[in-house]
Enzyme design. Structure first.
Site, PDB file in Angstrom:
ATOM      1  N   HIS A 216       0.812  -1.211   0.000  1.00  0.00           N
ATOM      2  CA  HIS A 216       0.000   0.000   0.000  1.00  0.00           C
ATOM      3  C   HIS A 216       0.847   1.264   0.000  1.00  0.00           C
ATOM      4  O   HIS A 216       0.338   2.347  -0.298  1.00  0.00           O
ATOM      5  CB  HIS A 216      -0.950  -0.018   1.202  1.00  0.00           C
ATOM      6  CG  HIS A 216      -2.133  -0.909   0.989  1.00  0.00           C
ATOM      7  ND1 HIS A 216      -3.419  -0.438   0.836  1.00  0.00           N
ATOM      8  CD2 HIS A 216      -2.230  -2.262   0.863  1.00  0.00           C
ATOM      9  CE1 HIS A 216      -4.250  -1.444   0.642  1.00  0.00           C
ATOM     10  NE2 HIS A 216      -3.548  -2.564   0.662  1.00  0.00           N
ATOM     11  N   SER A 220       0.302  -1.204  -6.223  1.00  0.00           N
ATOM     12  CA  SER A 220       0.346  -2.483  -6.934  1.00  0.00           C
ATOM     13  C   SER A 220       0.954  -2.322  -8.317  1.00  0.00           C
ATOM     14  O   SER A 220       0.773  -1.296  -8.978  1.00  0.00           O
ATOM     15  CB  SER A 220      -1.068  -3.054  -7.085  1.00  0.00           C
ATOM     16  OG  SER A 220      -1.629  -3.340  -5.827  1.00  0.00           O
ATOM     17  N   LYS A 244     -14.075  -9.180  -7.695  1.00  0.00           N
ATOM     18  CA  LYS A 244     -13.248 -10.042  -8.551  1.00  0.00           C
ATOM     19  C   LYS A 244     -12.478 -11.048  -7.707  1.00  0.00           C
ATOM     20  O   LYS A 244     -12.383 -12.235  -8.067  1.00  0.00           O
ATOM     21  CB  LYS A 244     -12.272  -9.185  -9.360  1.00  0.00           C
ATOM     22  CG  LYS A 244     -11.571  -9.952 -10.477  1.00  0.00           C
ATOM     23  CD  LYS A 244     -10.867  -9.009 -11.432  1.00  0.00           C
ATOM     24  CE  LYS A 244     -10.318  -9.763 -12.637  1.00  0.00           C
ATOM     25  NZ  LYS A 244      -9.733  -8.871 -13.658  1.00  0.00           N
ATOM     26  N   ASP A 245     -11.937 -10.597  -6.565  1.00  0.00           N
ATOM     27  CA  ASP A 245     -11.230 -11.512  -5.667  1.00  0.00           C
ATOM     28  C   ASP A 245     -12.178 -12.559  -5.090  1.00  0.00           C
ATOM     29  O   ASP A 245     -11.804 -13.733  -4.934  1.00  0.00           O
ATOM     30  CB  ASP A 245     -10.576 -10.730  -4.518  1.00  0.00           C
ATOM     31  CG  ASP A 245      -9.293 -10.031  -4.944  1.00  0.00           C
ATOM     32  OD1 ASP A 245      -8.801 -10.329  -6.047  1.00  0.00           O
ATOM     33  OD2 ASP A 245      -8.793  -9.183  -4.184  1.00  0.00           O
ATOM     34  N   GLU A 288       7.100 -33.699   0.624  1.00  0.00           N
ATOM     35  CA  GLU A 288       5.840 -33.283   0.009  1.00  0.00           C
ATOM     36  C   GLU A 288       6.113 -32.664  -1.366  1.00  0.00           C
ATOM     37  O   GLU A 288       7.217 -32.173  -1.643  1.00  0.00           O
ATOM     38  CB  GLU A 288       5.139 -32.248   0.898  1.00  0.00           C
ATOM     39  CG  GLU A 288       4.549 -32.832   2.182  1.00  0.00           C
ATOM     40  CD  GLU A 288       3.240 -33.555   1.935  1.00  0.00           C
ATOM     41  OE1 GLU A 288       3.261 -34.547   1.180  1.00  0.00           O
ATOM     42  OE2 GLU A 288       2.213 -33.150   2.493  1.00  0.00           O
TER      43      GLU A 288
END
Length: 430
Positions: A216, A220, A244-245, A288
């Site tokens: 922030h 972005s 959208k998220d 893993e």
């Protein structure tokens, strides 16, 4: 904060709280009207998805810890009890177990997006470095969590990986004994791994807070790699990107739930459903899946480095493997200074895009190599050779290809603004 700086809320309770603790104003500023580039694609969903998975892992982990017993004589049985006798224990464990894999999937895609669109470049170096710190903490947390069920692969995986530190000159043996809490992987090891596995997610959450804070501050990145130049280049975060998220998260959760409810053990190893036995070594010890590329790098180094024709060895094969594995992560920390090309996004760097796709393919191949026995072959070629070639390209991409492209690649013409790029894309669609 003065009243002139606060947001206005119609709800009297919210307004009353905000006058005394302006948390709602903060949320409105940072997640409501916060200006965000208008050209985000669905790759940008994975930051929010990773955040959701972290919260899910912490929440389920707290409840699982209430029923887990960190003792070598009872750990395996306590996990079985969670699955069979604890109310909804099977669901909590399946969410937690598969959640680790889906957390890594989200983070790997998030990292690839950063590589593809140049999100590590100025002014986002600290943002990127904090992201790599989160990745390292995730790996440590996942490794310790894998030990807790105290199955065969848990025990032998812990034995093999912790033994790697013995390759470090002078202090290696001391580090291994400190990790074990004794002279072998045993009860003290399980106890400290359980304590650290419970603690580290909260450390991750704190670093995520710093990561979001840095985001922030610097703002972005976006698919064009261009900094916003005005209001026409941005949209408020809410409702555009919250919706959208949310959509992206719901699609992701559908796939996640399919694994949780219909294939909960698909991503696990069969040997880990047998209790740990120090007297029976599994035929093929494997970590893993999300560690496999790095495990392949570890196994790729099978030769000593020294003076030919003499017994003088500077770097043993074991130490060389450890350096190759940990060095692959260390390179990510210095990436902002390895790639200094003025164009950020791979959209406008065709040569960089080609080498990055080869890098991705090499990483996937390394994952396959790590999943197979060390003496296996593919189309007649020993996998050890393929692993060595993949490791060589991984390092060459950062240390040779990027510096070379910095000097030679011209790239395509970059749009003057985000708005121009969006309008050009809309024109092509029409």
């Amino acid at each position: 904060m003065g009243s002139s700086e606060r947001a206005t809320f119609n709800n009297k309770v919210v307004s009353w709280i905000d006058e005394r603790l302006p948390v709602f104003t903060l949320m409105q500023k940072e997640y409501g009207v916060f200006p965000t580039p208008r050209n985000f694609n669905y790759f940008w969903n994975f930051g929010a998805i990773a955040m959701f998975m972290l919260i899910a892992m912490i929440a389920t982990g707290i409840f699982l810890a209430m029923n887990y017993t960190a003792h070598v004589d009872m750990a395996f049985d306590s996990v079985e009890r969670i699955d069979r006798d604890v109310n909804w224990g099977w669901l909590l464990r399946d969410i937690h177990m598969n959640g680790a894999s889906f957390f890594f999937i989200a983070v790997y895609i998030h990292i690839f997006r950063g590589l593809y669109y140049g999100s590590y470049k100025k002014p986002r170096e600290i943002l990127w470095i904090l992201g790599v710190v989160i990745f390292l903490l995730m790996m440590a947390t996942a490794f310790m969590g894998y030990v807790l069920p105290w199955g065969q692969m848990s025990y032998w995986g812990a034995t093999v990986i912790t033994n790697l530190f013995s390759a470090i000159p002078l202090v290696g043996d001391g580090i291994v004994k400190w990790l074990w809490g004794g002279f072998a992987v045993d009860n003290p090891t399980l106890n400290r791994f359980f304590a650290l596995h419970y603690l580290l997610p909260f450390v991750i959450f704190a670093v995520v807070f710093l990561h979001v804070w840095a985001l922030h501050v610097s703002g972005s990145n976006n698919p064009t790699g261009i900094e916003p130049k005005g209001k026409q280049d941005t949209l408020p975060f809410h409702p555009y990107y919250t919706m959208k998220d949310t959509f992206g998260l719901l699609v992701y959760l559908v796939i996640f739930c399919a694994f949780v409810f219909y294939a909960p053990d698909y991503l696990g190893h069969p040997d880990n459903y047998r209790e740990a036995n120090a007297l029976v070594t599994p035929a093929h010890i494997v970590p893993e899946w999300y560690f496999l590329p790095f495990y392949a790098m570890l196994r790729a180094i099978t030769f000593d480095v020294g003076i030919p024709g003499t017994d003088i060895v500077f770097i043993s094969a074991k130490l060389g493997g450890v350096i190759a594995m940990f060095g692959s992560i260390a390179l990510l920390f210095v990436l902002p200074w390895l790639d200094t090309h003025p164009i950020r996004s791979a959209r406008y760097r065709p040569q960089f895009r080609l080498f990055l796709m080869i890098f991705l393919a090499a990483f996937v191949v390394l994952g396959y190599v790590g999943s197979q026995p060390a003496d296996a072959a593919l189309a007649g070629v020993p996998l050890q050779v393929i692993g060595l070639l993949g490791t060589a390209y991984y390092y060459a991409f950062f240390l040779v290809v990027l510096p070379w492209l910095n000097k030679t690649e011209k790239g395509k013409d970059v749009p003057k603004s985000i708005y121009d790029a969006v309008m050009a894309a809309e024109g092509k669609k029409k």
